[in-house]
Design a protein around this motif. Sequence first.
Motif, PDB file in Angstrom:
ATOM      1  N   VAL A  21       4.196 -16.416  44.429  1.00  0.00           N
ATOM      2  CA  VAL A  21       3.404 -14.997  44.456  1.00  0.00           C
ATOM      3  C   VAL A  21       1.802 -15.441  43.959  1.00  0.00           C
ATOM      4  CG1 VAL A  21       2.943 -12.999  43.457  1.00  0.00           C
ATOM      5  CG2 VAL A  21       5.103 -13.300  44.143  1.00  0.00           C
ATOM      6  N   VAL A  22       1.668 -16.152  43.034  1.00  0.00           N
ATOM      7  CA  VAL A  22       0.332 -16.506  42.427  1.00  0.00           C
ATOM      8  C   VAL A  22      -0.244 -17.337  43.831  1.00  0.00           C
ATOM      9  CG1 VAL A  22      -0.934 -17.858  40.847  1.00  0.00           C
ATOM     10  CG2 VAL A  22       0.969 -16.420  40.222  1.00  0.00           C
ATOM     11  N   MET A  23       0.532 -18.361  44.334  1.00  0.00           N
ATOM     12  CA  MET A  23      -0.175 -19.156  45.255  1.00  0.00           C
ATOM     13  C   MET A  23      -0.444 -18.559  46.627  1.00  0.00           C
ATOM     14  SD  MET A  23       2.135 -22.532  44.252  1.00  0.00           S
ATOM     15  CE  MET A  23       1.457 -23.746  45.246  1.00  0.00           C
ATOM     16  N   LEU A  24       0.625 -17.466  46.859  1.00  0.00           N
ATOM     17  CA  LEU A  24       0.148 -16.580  48.092  1.00  0.00           C
ATOM     18  C   LEU A  24      -1.124 -15.779  47.911  1.00  0.00           C
ATOM     19  CD1 LEU A  24       3.758 -15.522  49.240  1.00  0.00           C
ATOM     20  CD2 LEU A  24       1.753 -16.843  50.574  1.00  0.00           C
ATOM     21  N   VAL A  25      -1.288 -15.147  46.705  1.00  0.00           N
ATOM     22  CA  VAL A  25      -2.459 -14.375  46.462  1.00  0.00           C
ATOM     23  C   VAL A  25      -3.655 -15.425  46.578  1.00  0.00           C
ATOM     24  CG1 VAL A  25      -3.731 -13.172  44.774  1.00  0.00           C
ATOM     25  CG2 VAL A  25      -1.446 -12.801  45.154  1.00  0.00           C
ATOM     26  N   ALA A  26      -3.617 -16.595  45.991  1.00  0.00           N
ATOM     27  CA  ALA A  26      -4.710 -17.567  46.245  1.00  0.00           C
ATOM     28  C   ALA A  26      -5.100 -17.960  47.527  1.00  0.00           C
ATOM     29  CB  ALA A  26      -4.228 -18.923  45.232  1.00  0.00           C
ATOM     30  N   THR A  27      -4.186 -18.244  48.234  1.00  0.00           N
ATOM     31  CA  THR A  27      -4.254 -18.550  49.825  1.00  0.00           C
ATOM     32  C   THR A  27      -4.998 -17.517  50.488  1.00  0.00           C
ATOM     33  OG1 THR A  27      -2.558 -19.904  49.501  1.00  0.00           O
ATOM     34  CG2 THR A  27      -3.410 -19.344  51.658  1.00  0.00           C
ATOM     35  N   PHE A  33     -12.461 -15.343  51.166  1.00  0.00           N
ATOM     36  CA  PHE A  33     -13.805 -15.741  50.669  1.00  0.00           C
ATOM     37  C   PHE A  33     -14.295 -16.809  51.600  1.00  0.00           C
ATOM     38  CE2 PHE A  33     -11.764 -14.923  46.278  1.00  0.00           C
ATOM     39  CZ  PHE A  33     -12.481 -13.277  46.327  1.00  0.00           C
ATOM     40  N   PHE A  34     -13.537 -17.489  52.536  1.00  0.00           N
ATOM     41  CA  PHE A  34     -14.024 -18.331  53.355  1.00  0.00           C
ATOM     42  C   PHE A  34     -14.502 -17.734  54.428  1.00  0.00           C
ATOM     43  CE2 PHE A  34     -13.524 -21.129  57.203  1.00  0.00           C
ATOM     44  CZ  PHE A  34     -14.115 -22.480  56.701  1.00  0.00           C
ATOM     45  N   TRP A  35     -13.997 -16.776  54.978  1.00  0.00           N
ATOM     46  CA  TRP A  35     -14.250 -15.961  56.035  1.00  0.00           C
ATOM     47  C   TRP A  35     -15.828 -15.119  55.639  1.00  0.00           C
ATOM     48  CZ3 TRP A  35     -14.576 -10.416  57.299  1.00  0.00           C
ATOM     49  CH2 TRP A  35     -14.663 -10.207  58.356  1.00  0.00           C
ATOM     50  N   LEU A  36     -15.810 -14.708  54.358  1.00  0.00           N
ATOM     51  CA  LEU A  36     -17.069 -14.107  53.813  1.00  0.00           C
ATOM     52  C   LEU A  36     -18.307 -14.981  53.341  1.00  0.00           C
ATOM     53  CD1 LEU A  36     -15.510 -11.219  51.675  1.00  0.00           C
ATOM     54  CD2 LEU A  36     -16.421 -10.943  54.045  1.00  0.00           C
ATOM     55  N   ASP A  37     -18.141 -16.250  53.665  1.00  0.00           N
ATOM     56  CA  ASP A  37     -18.892 -17.505  53.184  1.00  0.00           C
ATOM     57  C   ASP A  37     -19.172 -17.323  51.862  1.00  0.00           C
ATOM     58  OD1 ASP A  37     -20.388 -19.761  53.798  1.00  0.00           O
ATOM     59  OD2 ASP A  37     -22.044 -18.464  54.430  1.00  0.00           O
ATOM     60  N   SER A  45     -10.646 -20.142  44.220  1.00  0.00           N
ATOM     61  CA  SER A  45      -9.055 -19.721  44.574  1.00  0.00           C
ATOM     62  C   SER A  45      -8.303 -21.138  44.790  1.00  0.00           C
ATOM     63  CB  SER A  45      -9.158 -19.122  45.910  1.00  0.00           C
ATOM     64  OG  SER A  45      -9.733 -19.750  47.065  1.00  0.00           O
ATOM     65  N   VAL A  46      -8.934 -22.201  45.220  1.00  0.00           N
ATOM     66  CA  VAL A  46      -8.004 -23.507  45.030  1.00  0.00           C
ATOM     67  C   VAL A  46      -7.779 -23.641  43.584  1.00  0.00           C
ATOM     68  CG1 VAL A  46      -8.532 -25.938  45.232  1.00  0.00           C
ATOM     69  CG2 VAL A  46      -9.471 -24.610  47.068  1.00  0.00           C
ATOM     70  N   GLY A  47      -8.615 -23.397  42.648  1.00  0.00           N
ATOM     71  CA  GLY A  47      -7.913 -23.648  41.153  1.00  0.00           C
ATOM     72  C   GLY A  47      -6.978 -22.722  40.891  1.00  0.00           C
ATOM     73  N   LEU A  48      -7.098 -21.343  41.415  1.00  0.00           N
ATOM     74  CA  LEU A  48      -5.908 -20.375  41.224  1.00  0.00           C
ATOM     75  C   LEU A  48      -4.865 -21.012  41.863  1.00  0.00           C
ATOM     76  CD1 LEU A  48      -4.961 -17.674  40.285  1.00  0.00           C
ATOM     77  CD2 LEU A  48      -5.877 -16.674  42.148  1.00  0.00           C
ATOM     78  N   LEU A  49      -4.908 -21.603  42.958  1.00  0.00           N
ATOM     79  CA  LEU A  49      -3.595 -22.253  43.645  1.00  0.00           C
ATOM     80  C   LEU A  49      -3.007 -23.393  42.780  1.00  0.00           C
ATOM     81  CD1 LEU A  49      -2.344 -22.017  46.593  1.00  0.00           C
ATOM     82  CD2 LEU A  49      -3.301 -24.405  47.023  1.00  0.00           C
ATOM     83  N   LEU A  50      -3.853 -24.103  42.131  1.00  0.00           N
ATOM     84  CA  LEU A  50      -3.165 -24.987  41.516  1.00  0.00           C
ATOM     85  C   LEU A  50      -2.581 -24.473  39.865  1.00  0.00           C
ATOM     86  CD1 LEU A  50      -6.182 -27.756  41.519  1.00  0.00           C
ATOM     87  CD2 LEU A  50      -3.973 -27.715  42.553  1.00  0.00           C
ATOM     88  N   ILE A  51      -2.977 -23.394  39.637  1.00  0.00           N
ATOM     89  CA  ILE A  51      -2.750 -22.866  38.438  1.00  0.00           C
ATOM     90  C   ILE A  51      -1.262 -22.268  38.599  1.00  0.00           C
ATOM     91  CG2 ILE A  51      -2.960 -20.592  36.940  1.00  0.00           C
ATOM     92  CD1 ILE A  51      -5.889 -21.314  37.033  1.00  0.00           C
TER      93      ILE A  51
END
Length: 76
Positions: A21-27, A33-37, A45-51
Amino acid sequence: MSDMSTEPGHGHSPAAWTAVVVMLVATALGTLFFWLDMPVLVWASVGLLLIGAIVGFIMSKAGYGAYGDKYSAKEH
């Protein structure tokens, strides 16, 4: 055929669910955020993925994984 009662319930533990769930939210956030530049938030969000991966590992070691003593598999 394998005996289903000896299966550990791959992916059905609280540790696995929390990590996913945490990794899906991060993705999802990273994609937004990538789309919004917004590159700083993409990296956050990459950090959240690792967390998420670390939280799943810690919960597994704390006994909430498929083989942990605090987890009981449910019959299907």
